[in-house]
Design an enzyme around this catalytic site. Sequence first.
Site, mmCIF file in Angstrom:
data_model
loop_
_atom_site.group_PDB
_atom_site.id
_atom_site.type_symbol
_atom_site.label_atom_id
_atom_site.label_comp_id
_atom_site.label_asym_id
_atom_site.label_seq_id
_atom_site.Cartn_x
_atom_site.Cartn_y
_atom_site.Cartn_z
ATOM 1 N N LEU A 63 1.294 -0.836 -0.161
ATOM 2 C CA LEU A 63 0.337 -0.147 0.088
ATOM 3 C C LEU A 63 1.048 1.366 0.101
ATOM 4 O O LEU A 63 0.152 2.074 -0.874
ATOM 5 C CB LEU A 63 -1.327 0.213 1.217
ATOM 6 C CG LEU A 63 -1.341 -0.955 1.376
ATOM 7 C CD1 LEU A 63 -3.136 -1.300 2.547
ATOM 8 C CD2 LEU A 63 -3.144 -0.899 0.121
ATOM 9 N N GLY A 66 7.959 4.140 3.359
ATOM 10 C CA GLY A 66 7.820 5.243 4.378
ATOM 11 C C GLY A 66 9.767 5.273 4.707
ATOM 12 O O GLY A 66 10.389 4.119 4.345
ATOM 13 N N TYR A 68 10.568 4.714 7.226
ATOM 14 C CA TYR A 68 10.747 3.501 8.660
ATOM 15 C C TYR A 68 10.688 2.212 8.325
ATOM 16 O O TYR A 68 10.806 1.045 8.684
ATOM 17 C CB TYR A 68 10.351 3.597 9.612
ATOM 18 C CG TYR A 68 10.339 5.096 10.487
ATOM 19 C CD1 TYR A 68 11.988 5.145 9.981
ATOM 20 C CD2 TYR A 68 9.769 5.728 11.419
ATOM 21 C CE1 TYR A 68 12.324 6.314 11.321
ATOM 22 C CE2 TYR A 68 10.106 6.674 12.180
ATOM 23 C CZ TYR A 68 11.297 6.997 12.052
ATOM 24 O OH TYR A 68 11.778 7.890 12.444
ATOM 25 N N ASP A 179 -3.464 16.666 12.831
ATOM 26 C CA ASP A 179 -3.077 16.083 11.612
ATOM 27 C C ASP A 179 -4.226 16.065 10.772
ATOM 28 O O ASP A 179 -3.922 15.161 10.037
ATOM 29 C CB ASP A 179 -1.954 15.355 11.640
ATOM 30 C CG ASP A 179 -1.685 15.191 10.074
ATOM 31 O OD1 ASP A 179 -1.136 16.721 9.161
ATOM 32 O OD2 ASP A 179 -0.511 14.507 9.452
#
EC number: 2.7.11.1
Length: 630
Positions: A63, A66, A68, A179
């Site tokens: 999906l 990133g 990490y 956020d």
Amino acid sequence: MESVALHRRGNLAPSASALATESARPLADRLIKSPKPLMKKQAVKRHHHKHNLRHRYEFLETLGKGTYGKVKKARESSGRLVAIKSIRKDKIKDEQDLLHIRREIEIMSSLNHPHIIAIHEVFENSSKIVIVMEYASRGDLYDYISERPRLNERDARHFFRQIVSALHYCHQNGIVHRDLKLENILLDASGNIKIADFGLSNLYHKGKFLQTFCGSPLYASPEIVNGKPYVGPEVDSWSLGVLLYILVHGTMPFDGQDHKTLVKQISSGAYREPCKPSDACGLIRWLLMVNPIRRATLEDVASHWWVNWGYSTRIGEQEALREGGHPSGDSGRASMADWLRRSSRPLLENGAKVCSFFKQHVPGGGSTGPGLERQHSLKKSRKENDMAQTLQNDPAEDTSSRPGKNSLKLPKGILKKKASPSSGEVQEGPQELRPVSNTPGQPVPAIPLLPRKGILKKSRQRESGYYSSPEPSESGELLDAGDVFVSGDPMEQKSPQASGRLHRKGILKLNGKFSRTALEGTAPSTFGSLDQLASPHPTARASRPSGAVSEDSILSSESFDQLDLPERLPETPLRGCVSVDNLRRLEQPPSEGLKRWWQESLGDSCFSLTDCQEVTAAYRQALGICSKLS
């Protein structure tokens, strides 16, 4: 009118971490107490048996990737689809990222709401953390809106009501998201809202201020762009106003092409006025108030007439109805009057007819008190780093014994309560609180200034809502104020202890792709499992490049310890039945169908807040219907 495309922007890099004291305490100790707790306040425990996750899940497509690790779609043996996020511990480089990851897991595992992404399981071994989450199959709200010229008001209200319900639940439990944006709002297979990405969330307390300058530029509040301290909920309220504007009008309220223009517009609340006003204009205006004291709270939004139009109960009353309560006719009329009184609050500034109407028909409408002032821009005050700051002393941890930031040792198990630091210089004795004067004759302590530019400057590629949000930023190293709880007046604060500068890094994303440049030439540290509290940090394996992740490395053949998540209360169902809106439509001629929003005229609005006579007529009609129902 030329439609302005929605801009995808990255997040403001959070400032340096001053949160070690506040975040080291368990989440259960910091949640707001209530007579009927909505969440189970339990610590994350460990199962004392190993799991080979490759035998439990069938992994499908990726999906997203990133900084990490990656997020993959997977299928359990029962057939349920899940999203699995893998975090590599050797990628966690500083204390700030550690606190964000730990806080996100603790908060999301405690929340239980039908419109918040649920965490099913969390696993950990010496090198990885694996989070099994709810899978939202229909993507995010950004793509949904981009594929349509404009949502009709009923659909916009449907989505907005679910967002408000989830956010109201968070604020009731003392959690601020910080956020909110289209990319972090997902849709499940049934088209229901699922809020994700609590990487920047935090606990808030009344009377104390947070100072992390984080979030997405186009959704950032005036407090964020001007570097002022904030309590927390008012930041979510502003982002909620931006979301409502997008849902109703299909465009962004502020121009995101130029940094200076964007900051100026946000600071003055000068959003783009649509050519075709909507019934939600009053609520949008209330949510986008520059003054946070006058800005609508989640309680105000949950009881607003526009949010509840067409529904039998307000959002705040759903829990009471689920337990067997039934509102009376008088309470229904009082609720309608309360909706109109609340929703017309920003309109009272210039609407003398509305003021006179409420004085005659609404009890308490002309109550005494300070008059409403005309909305104005907040003057650009001294940036927060020009003030002397103070850390709120924690009763569980003495700030006088806190070492410097550079000397902190990262704990081996990141989901476990951290041990006290063992080394570093100690500042003897707490510093005395000293008010800072703004008079020209008195010097201000020399503290690094916030940048004039760069906070909202660079655009970022869009991210998946499953990822945590903070990203590296060119101006990130200049934002030194961390998430600090400051009690009392923010103007009376002391300077924090000088410490080394930490690197700003994203939690799981850098421009939507896996980053390799951040760790070149360095030996990354690793973290042990939860049962290890202190031991030397081994270096990363030399056989694997620091920036490379193979397709099977998310789980490979390793064994994992399973973490026991807090027990959840049953989900609160959302009710719906025949309402006042349905009864009104019986008396109206059939609609000719939806038109393009740029083709509709002002007179097509059945209840526009810009017309005082329409307000009066609709109010009287609603009271008549309520009296018939009672």
